[in-house]
Write a protein that holds these residues in place. Sequence first.
Motif, PDB file in Angstrom:
ATOM      1  N   LYS A   1       0.724  -1.333  -0.093  1.00  9.03           N
ATOM      2  CA  LYS A   1      -0.199   0.093  -0.006  1.00  9.03           C
ATOM      3  C   LYS A   1       0.748   1.117   0.009  1.00  9.03           C
ATOM      4  O   LYS A   1       2.030   1.073  -0.018  1.00  9.03           O
ATOM      5  CB  LYS A   1      -0.950  -0.045   1.300  1.00  9.03           C
TER       6      LYS A   1
ATOM      7  N   CYS B   1       1.823   2.003   4.097  1.00 11.45           N
ATOM      8  CA  CYS B   1       2.338   0.794   4.942  1.00 11.45           C
ATOM      9  C   CYS B   1       2.501  -0.246   4.201  1.00 11.45           C
ATOM     10  O   CYS B   1       2.661  -0.141   2.888  1.00 11.45           O
ATOM     11  CB  CYS B   1       1.220   0.597   5.999  1.00 11.45           C
TER      12      CYS B   1
ATOM     13  N   CYS C   1       1.196  -3.279   4.041  1.00 17.05           N
ATOM     14  CA  CYS C   1       0.192  -4.351   3.782  1.00 17.05           C
ATOM     15  C   CYS C   1       0.060  -4.469   2.328  1.00 17.05           C
ATOM     16  O   CYS C   1       0.287  -3.636   1.575  1.00 17.05           O
ATOM     17  CB  CYS C   1      -1.264  -3.462   4.338  1.00 17.05           C
TER      18      CYS C   1
ATOM     19  N   THR D   1      -4.760  -5.220   6.603  1.00 15.29           N
ATOM     20  CA  THR D   1      -5.003  -3.929   7.411  1.00 15.29           C
ATOM     21  C   THR D   1      -3.899  -4.013   8.454  1.00 15.29           C
ATOM     22  O   THR D   1      -3.330  -4.937   8.857  1.00 15.29           O
ATOM     23  CB  THR D   1      -6.375  -3.816   8.129  1.00 15.29           C
ATOM     24  N   CYS D   2      -3.470  -2.784   8.916  1.00 13.40           N
ATOM     25  CA  CYS D   2      -2.473  -2.536  10.162  1.00 13.40           C
ATOM     26  C   CYS D   2      -2.858  -1.301  10.616  1.00 13.40           C
ATOM     27  O   CYS D   2      -3.798  -0.608  10.162  1.00 13.40           O
ATOM     28  CB  CYS D   2      -1.090  -2.582   9.500  1.00 13.40           C
TER      29      CYS D   2
HETATM   30 ZN    ZN Z   1      -1.539  -1.270   6.370  1.00 13.32          ZN
END
Ligand code: ZN
Length: 501
Positions: free
Chosen positions: A24, A27, A29, A42-43
């Motif tokens: 992404k 981040c 992910c 997700t994070c």
């Molecule tokens: Zn993330």
Amino acid sequence: MYDKNKYEPIIGLEVHVELKTKTKMFCGCSANYYNEEPNKLTCPTCLGLPGALPVINKQAIQWCVLIGVALGCKIPLESKFDRKNYFYPDLPKGYQISQYDSPFAVDGEVVVEEEGKKKTIGIERVHQEEDTGKLIHSVVDGEKCTLIDFNRSGVPLVEIVTRPDLRSSKDAKIYLQNLQKIIRYLGVSDCDMEKGSMRLEPNISVRKLGTTSLPDYKVEVKNINSFKFVEKAIEYEIERQIDLLEKGERIPQETRGYDSTKNATFTQRSKENAQDYRYFPEPDLPPVSWTKDEIVEIKKLLPELPSIKTERFIKDYKLTPYDSLLLTEEKETADWFEEALQAFSQTTFPGIKEKSAIKIEKSAYAKPLANWMNGELKKYMNQHDISLEDLSITPAHLSELLYLLDVGTISGTNAKLIFSEMLSTGATPSSIITQKNLSQTNNENEIEEAVKKILDANPKAVQDYKAGKTQVLGFLLGLVMRETGGKANAAKVKQIIERLV
Ligand code: ZN
Ligand code: MN
């Protein structure tokens, strides 16, 4: 009834494309959320949890610049990210990281061709931002509710904004087709509208013909997912707005949605001004600066663009514009074609270890190759819903087939048969010919034998031919070809029929 020709539509387009980076925008992910279980990717950063900090995805911003370069933009050496504040459930942070007053690319243009006329569409800006989560309106336990999937949250998104240079729904469609083709050539996005990786927002206003200033309003139609619907939404808006103006009404600046089942647009919200978003520089990210050398390196990634490739194919390979356009529609197809042509100037084919060392002019095979690719091959791929990379044969396999056809080893009738066998087994044409005994027969005695048999069995046709009905020749020829299992050299068959009748 009013006179439509009294007005002129002023249209601009904002296009969002999702980049196909591995991760992404800010981040680590995975950005490839297609068919993933909701909220798996997700994070804390892409969920907007307090304290989580963004880190810039370098690949994404290089690709954003590459798109800018492909669209003829200037690339400022200094740039930065900004916060665009708005409240919506799919935006967990309460703001989107975007770019406001210093986008990565500015002032470009796309030249499109419409009915032989060239038109230049100005590109105002190309900027980098992040995608939002996805709202899913659903019913759970009998109650209406909205579910949120954050897999898409933070996926790199590039926004491409034109100047208000478009004057019709057709202009819009042609520009969009060109833009999609260019970005796909760059290999940075699928631009797949069904999957949502390309989303379209036309803004439309109309002015009295002869006026030169821009209207004091524009109506933006949000998130359309097909070229056809963009055309329809634009048509609808032009009609609606002219109607209002004819009634002496003012048209409010607003954002509208498009309902494809009703083929109509509807009010969503009165349009925000930039100040409503309270843009300010993103404090969690440093400004981005490029060195001149870095920009030079990115420019080196630019492939030959589609319009240039189309022209070159016409010039170098003596193809018709029609064939050339079909072959250059996708970069993969154009590459496949050129790889196949390349095979003719090599000393071996996949099934022929040493082919006679005749010098082959590549363009001599361009036309038949184009015909086979745009014909038989395309038909097969459509029937099986597969792409070139899924084929069990290589470009050189098809070249070998065309070579064997050209030197008379096989007949035209059997070439198609062999091709379909090649596609389903992946075998070389040479091995199929040997295995199925499909070599073309040039043996005069053998052909004469078959011709005699057919002539004896069809006295009526022979009589007709003698009486001057030369068109029965084709009928007799077909019968002989069938008799020989398609192997006879058709030219020889014709000669022999003419001699024996
Ligand atoms: Zn993330
Ligand atoms: Mn945007």
